[in-house]
Design an enzyme around this catalytic site. Structure first.
Site, mmCIF file in Angstrom:
data_model
loop_
_atom_site.group_PDB
_atom_site.id
_atom_site.type_symbol
_atom_site.label_atom_id
_atom_site.label_comp_id
_atom_site.label_asym_id
_atom_site.label_seq_id
_atom_site.Cartn_x
_atom_site.Cartn_y
_atom_site.Cartn_z
ATOM 1 N N SER A 191 -9.901 1.526 2.634
ATOM 2 C CA SER A 191 -9.028 2.292 1.773
ATOM 3 C C SER A 191 -7.965 1.442 1.070
ATOM 4 O O SER A 191 -7.433 1.853 0.047
ATOM 5 C CB SER A 191 -8.326 3.382 2.585
ATOM 6 N N SER B 221 -10.135 -0.721 6.930
ATOM 7 C CA SER B 221 -9.536 -0.651 5.592
ATOM 8 C C SER B 221 -8.770 -1.877 5.141
ATOM 9 O O SER B 221 -8.353 -1.929 3.986
ATOM 10 C CB SER B 221 -8.617 0.554 5.495
ATOM 11 N N LYS C 149 0.849 -1.198 0.000
ATOM 12 C CA LYS C 149 0.000 0.000 0.000
ATOM 13 C C LYS C 149 0.884 1.247 0.000
ATOM 14 O O LYS C 149 1.920 1.281 0.684
ATOM 15 C CB LYS C 149 -0.877 -0.040 1.256
#
Ligand code: GLN
Length: 486
Positions: free
Chosen positions: A155, A179, A80
């Site tokens: 997310s 997330s 990420k």
């Protein structure tokens, strides 16, 4: 195809010298080249750098390195865009970091490297991890590999989609209010949010510091256990990281849940829960019963306050954490006639609408006159939510719930209505506020062939129980084997 393997399958092949780290890495890079123009999980990746890392690992193996000492030798893991990797870009999917390059490795990254993983790519996410669909990314919206019209969740949507699309063998995400678990549920993969304090956040860009945790996305529970063990443990550079012993989580995966008490909470079977999701979770509960677990009803009476509490605390902490992006120290700088204008111009141009909304909300909740009514009150409710879990865990070993009220939704469906987007977090926020570990595992498909996630929760530092319960379900069912067709 090597990119389709699980971590344990791939490491077995590398250990027996049937395949090399380079071949495994090349397989992932080929897959990215073949599908990522449609999935859009990656915002960038450097093939040469990944292959160079792979060659070094192959040299180490030739020199006698083993998976007993370095359990991830040759395993390609994607990241990420919120985690610092020395020499790699770090944008948090925001324009404000511009051409920033991380000057050091996050502790979790350092540990993965030491274990022999090949770390590649920057995965798409909602800007600064604020969102539930990746539609708040400044760069692109990731697509759900199961249905390209749908979002992958957020997310950490890029991290979930990349694993579901077999573009990497595992990935890292972060979870502040759901997330990791929500996108794992939407993409049909395993996503683990460890206990607050289990994995160091040094080198992770902060969103809401009392909630943020790093965690893995994988194809199986066993792989999740492997990555958790590598990344866990005290770190003197993060004082919130607890010096709790790191067990061999894989040893806990016995498949045996006989006599374990599994709780179900009526507060999670709420209005708005999709009937197909409910049926899948009910079937999972039956499955546990048939495996010999005892099902016990528990009550978590403050559940309905979790979203409001989360969005006050998370925005308050974000408004403070994001003050450091001012045009002076990092990335973008838009000059002005005075220092105040410089800040205003930089932050005005650099942050997207959702990030601005949260800074405003958080600043308001912390302002004098409103602090007591909002921030302080939310802290008190947070304690009540934590106590709900403490009481429940006096009676049960784990709690199972749906991860999300519905399966993945279409891109564009909720983007104009932030409150609708916030409601996606109804089942994930309470666990985050309580600081307990949670995992989402696949438990079926809807009639539209979209994955459904089963969330399992356990006591603080109860990851062994959590993973044991998740693994027992996985072993006795086939849901984790369903793959997206691209
Ligand atoms: N959807 C939540 C939010 O927008 C969760 C984010 C997260 O866990 N990073 O805040």
């Amino acid at each position: 195809m090597l990119n389709q393997l699980t971590i344990s399958e791939l490491t077995a092949k590398i250990a027996s010298k049937e395949v090399s780290a380079r071949e495994a890495t090349q397989a992932c890079l080929d897959r990215v080249a073949a599908v990522d123009d449609r999935v859009k999980a990656f915002i960038s990746h450097k093939n040469e750098d990944a292959l160079e890392q792979a060659d070094l690992i192959d040299d180490a193996i030739a020199d006698g390195a083993t998976h007993a000492e370095r359990p991830l030798l040759g395993v390609p893991i994607a990241l990420k865009d919120l985690l610092s990797v020395k020499g790699h870009p770090l944008n948090c999917c925001s324009k404000i970091l511009h051409e920033y390059v991380a000057p050091y490795d996050a502790t979790a990254i350092e540990r993965l490297k030491a274990a022999g993983a090949i770390l590649f790519g920057r995965l798409n996410m909602d800007e600064f991890a604020m969102g539930s669909s990746t539609e708040n990314s400044a760069f692109q919206t990731t697509r759900n590999p199961w249905d390209l019209d749908c979002i992958p969740g957020g997310s950490s949507g890029g991290s979930a989609a990349a694993v579901a699309a077999d573009e990497c063998v595992g990935s890292l995400g972060t979870d502040t209010g759901g997330s990791i678990r929500q996108p794992a549920a939407f993409c049909g993969v395993v996503g683990l949010k460890p206990t607050y304090g289990r994995i160091s956040r040094y080198g992770l860009v902060a969103f809401a510091s009392s909630l943020d945790q790093i965690g893995p996305f994988t194809k199986t529970v066993k792989d999740s256990a492997t990555l958790l063990r590598v990344m866990s443990g005290a770190d003197k550079r993060d004082s919130t990281c607890v010096p709790e012993l790191v067990p061999d989580y894989r040893a806990a995966l016995t498949g045996d849940v006989k006599g374990l008490k599994i709780g179900i909470a009526k507060e999670y079977m709420v209005e708005g829960l999709d009937s197909e999701v409910k049926d899948a979770v009910d079937a999972a509960v039956k499955q546990y019963e048939s495996l010999g677990a005892e099902i016990v009803e528990v009550s978590l009476p403050h559940t309905s306050y979790a979203i409001a509490t989360y969005y006050i605390l998370a925005t308050a902490e974000a408004s403070s954490n994001l003050a450091r992006f001012d045009g002076i120290r990092y990335g973008l700088r838009v000059d002005g006639d005075s220092p105040a204008d410089l800040y205003k111009n930089t932050r005005g141009a650099g942050f997207g609408p959702e990030v601005k909304r949260r800074i405003i909300l958080g600043t308001y909740a912390l302002s004098s006159g409103y602090y007591d009514a909002y921030y302080l009150r939310a802290q008190k409710v947070r304690t009540l939510i934590r106590q709900d879990f403490e009481k429940a865990f006096e009676k049960v070993d784990a709690i199972v719930t749906p991860t999300t009220p519905t399966a993945a939704f279409k891109a564009g469906d909720k983007v104009s209505d932030p409150l609708q987007m916030y409601l996606c977090d109804v089942f994930t926020n309470p666990c985050s506020l309580a600081g307990i570990p949670g995992i989402s595992i696949p438990c079926g498909l809807t009639s539209a062939k979209l994955p459904i996630g089963l969330q399992i929760l356990a006591k603080p530092f109860g990851e062994e129980t959590l993973l044991k319960v998740a693994d027992a379900y996985e072993r006795s069912t086939e849901h984790h084997k369903a793959r997206a067709e691209l």
